[in-house]
Design an enzyme around this catalytic site. Structure first.
Site, PDB file in Angstrom:
ATOM      1  N   ARG A 216       0.835  -1.210   0.000  1.00  0.00           N
ATOM      2  CA  ARG A 216       0.000   0.000   0.000  1.00  0.00           C
ATOM      3  C   ARG A 216       0.863   1.250   0.000  1.00  0.00           C
ATOM      4  O   ARG A 216       0.545   2.252  -0.646  1.00  0.00           O
ATOM      5  CB  ARG A 216      -0.910  -0.008   1.231  1.00  0.00           C
ATOM      6  CG  ARG A 216      -2.032  -1.032   1.129  1.00  0.00           C
ATOM      7  CD  ARG A 216      -2.698  -1.236   2.480  1.00  0.00           C
ATOM      8  NE  ARG A 216      -3.283  -0.011   2.980  1.00  0.00           N
ATOM      9  CZ  ARG A 216      -3.430   0.280   4.278  1.00  0.00           C
ATOM     10  NH1 ARG A 216      -3.038  -0.576   5.199  1.00  0.00           N
ATOM     11  NH2 ARG A 216      -3.954   1.413   4.647  1.00  0.00           N
TER      12      ARG A 216
ATOM     13  N   LYS B 232      -3.788  -6.106  13.860  1.00  0.00           N
ATOM     14  CA  LYS B 232      -2.646  -6.139  14.775  1.00  0.00           C
ATOM     15  C   LYS B 232      -3.116  -6.076  16.221  1.00  0.00           C
ATOM     16  O   LYS B 232      -2.604  -6.757  17.098  1.00  0.00           O
ATOM     17  CB  LYS B 232      -1.696  -4.974  14.465  1.00  0.00           C
ATOM     18  CG  LYS B 232      -0.922  -5.211  13.171  1.00  0.00           C
ATOM     19  CD  LYS B 232      -0.071  -4.034  12.776  1.00  0.00           C
ATOM     20  CE  LYS B 232      -0.897  -2.905  12.250  1.00  0.00           C
ATOM     21  NZ  LYS B 232      -0.246  -2.001  11.320  1.00  0.00           N
TER      22      LYS B 232
END
Ligand code: URA
Length: 434
Positions: A168, A187
């Site tokens: 990205r 995460k």
């Protein structure tokens, strides 16, 4: 299921099935999807978006791509915090010891600075000897003894996010609500906390430039966390101007120590107090915001939070003497002032430009893995709203041998506006999403 069919479906604005999303994440994790196809799908998501259900499936698949830390044997209600990233945002470093001093257990896995935003790990590493690369057993041992530990994400945690984030970063697909939400929440869920308070930054120095976008991101992340069984809330805070009066690494640790000593800038104290209150209430350690805020205040006033910080530094290999002798921090020797060209009120101090200027001095990095200079940075001497006379110092740049100085000075001058009238008061805490 062929990769190209999944890409075409999203390109045409259709929702993906759970199976298609699992295929994509699996392919990225195991390298069976080439980068060009993964990037094509990321761009399609960026342009066409995702339904809440798809974003949840993407997050869950990314969590499953690696290990999930099991903190259940700590026997405590663990409560995490995450900021979407800003300029001068050192709140985690103060907050974790404050909450620990109030009885909380705060496992904090943080990131490094990238782009114009600073990273908690880089700031902590400006403390001589401080280690952010602890193993999970070491992490748990510090949490058991101190109640707060701050480390980097291990390689086995949400590895799909690592690959996707790197793609990205170089394909113009960072600024996508579902991709940001899934990246952060994968995460956080893998870290194993039972409650989570998100600080969603909003303004020129943040990913989300206005409240509507920040609210949408906050709602998406709160929904993902809640559906995954983690008590999750978000506080939307202002990032139009830098937070506090220091931007960099060692200079931000100095400011954290100031706050832990009961001093420091009002905005850092305010945001820390609010996030601490919500963490204590969510963890069931305090019944309401008022008593929780009083407990957080007391943790600082009594020196208990500073003591936790000292123990955390020591247990993570750092020199605990920095807590009382900040001269042990590696500050760069050069200083240059940016002064006011005219009298008036500081009406703007754009966080994005200040963050970029700090990076140019060497406090941040252009590419993952670049070294940072812990000693350089920018000190804000006049915050928005301050009345200044011509020639007053607005910013002080700490540099090393003039590196990046000229370009940083130009950005700093652009970042500041001085007007005849005091600007309207801008609240630091904009909204909350529960
Ligand atoms: N922080 C993350 O971890 N991921 C994003 O996509 C954006 C900010």
């Amino acid at each position: 299921m062929r990769a190209v069919d999944i890409i075409i479906r999203k390109r045409d604005g259709l929702a993906l099935t759970r199976e298609a999303i699992d295929t994509f994440v699996d392919g990225v994790t195991h390298g069976t999807w080439p980068d060009y196809q993964a990037s094509a799908l990321l761009m399609a998501v960026c342009l066409k978006g995702m339904e809440p259900e798809e974003t949840l499936w993407l997050t869950e698949a990314m969590v499953r791509s690696g290990e999930r830390v099991d903190l259940s044997d700590l026997g405590a209600f663990t409560v995490g915090k995450h900021s979407t990233g800003g300029v001068g945002d050192k709140v985690s470093i103060v907050l974790a010891p404050v909450v620990a001093a109030c009885g909380g257990v705060v496992p904090k896995m943080s990131g490094r600075g990238l782009g114009h935003t600073g990273g908690t790990l880089d700031k902590l590493e400006s403390i001589p000897g401080f280690r952010v690369g602890l193993s999970i057993p070491e992490f748990k041992a510090v949490l058991r003894d101190v109640g707060a530990c701050m480390i980097g994400q291990t390689a086995t945690l949400a590895p799909a996010d690592k690959k996707l984030y790197a793609l990205r970063d170089v394909t113009g697909t960072v600024e996508s609500l579902p991709l940001i939400a899934a990246s952060i929440m994968s995460k956080k869920l893998a870290e194993g906390c039972r409650a989570l308070v998100l600080d969603v930054k909003c303004g020129s120095g943040a990913f989300m430039k206005d409240v509507a976008h920040a609210r949408a991101l906050a709602e998406a992340m709160v929904s993902i966390g809640t559906r995954a069984g983690v008590r999750t809330e978000a506080v939307i805070t202002d990032m139009e101007a830098p937070l506090g009066e220091a931007v960099g690494n060692a200079v931000e640790i100095l400011e954290c120590l100031d706050v832990l000593h009961g001093r420091g800038p009002a905005d850092v104290r305010l945001v820390t107090r609010r996030l601490a209150s919500r963490m204590l209430v969510l963890a069931g350690l305090q019944p309401d915001d008022e008593t929780a805020a009083a407990a957080a205040d007391q943790a600082i006033a009594s020196g208990a939070a500073l003591e936790r910080f000292r123990r955390m530094v020591e247990r993570q290999g750092g020199d605990p003497r920095v807590c009382d002798d900040p001269r042990l921090l590696p500050l760069a020797p050069g200083t240059v002032q940016v002064t006011a060209e005219r009298a008036g009120f500081v009406t703007a101090m754009r966080a994005l430009a200040i963050g970029q200027a700090s990076c140019l001095l060497g406090a941040g990095r252009d590419a993952v893995g670049d070294p940072v200079d812990h000693g350089v940075g920018i000190l804000v001497r006049a915050k928005p709203g301050a009345q200044v006379a011509a020639g007053d110092t607005l910013l002080e740049l700490r540099h090393r041998d003039g590196r990046g100085l000229e370009a940083a000075l130009a950005l700093c001058r652009e970042a500041i506006a001085i007007g005849d009238e005091a600007p309207a008061h801008r609240a630091k805490i904009l909204e909350e999403v529960r």
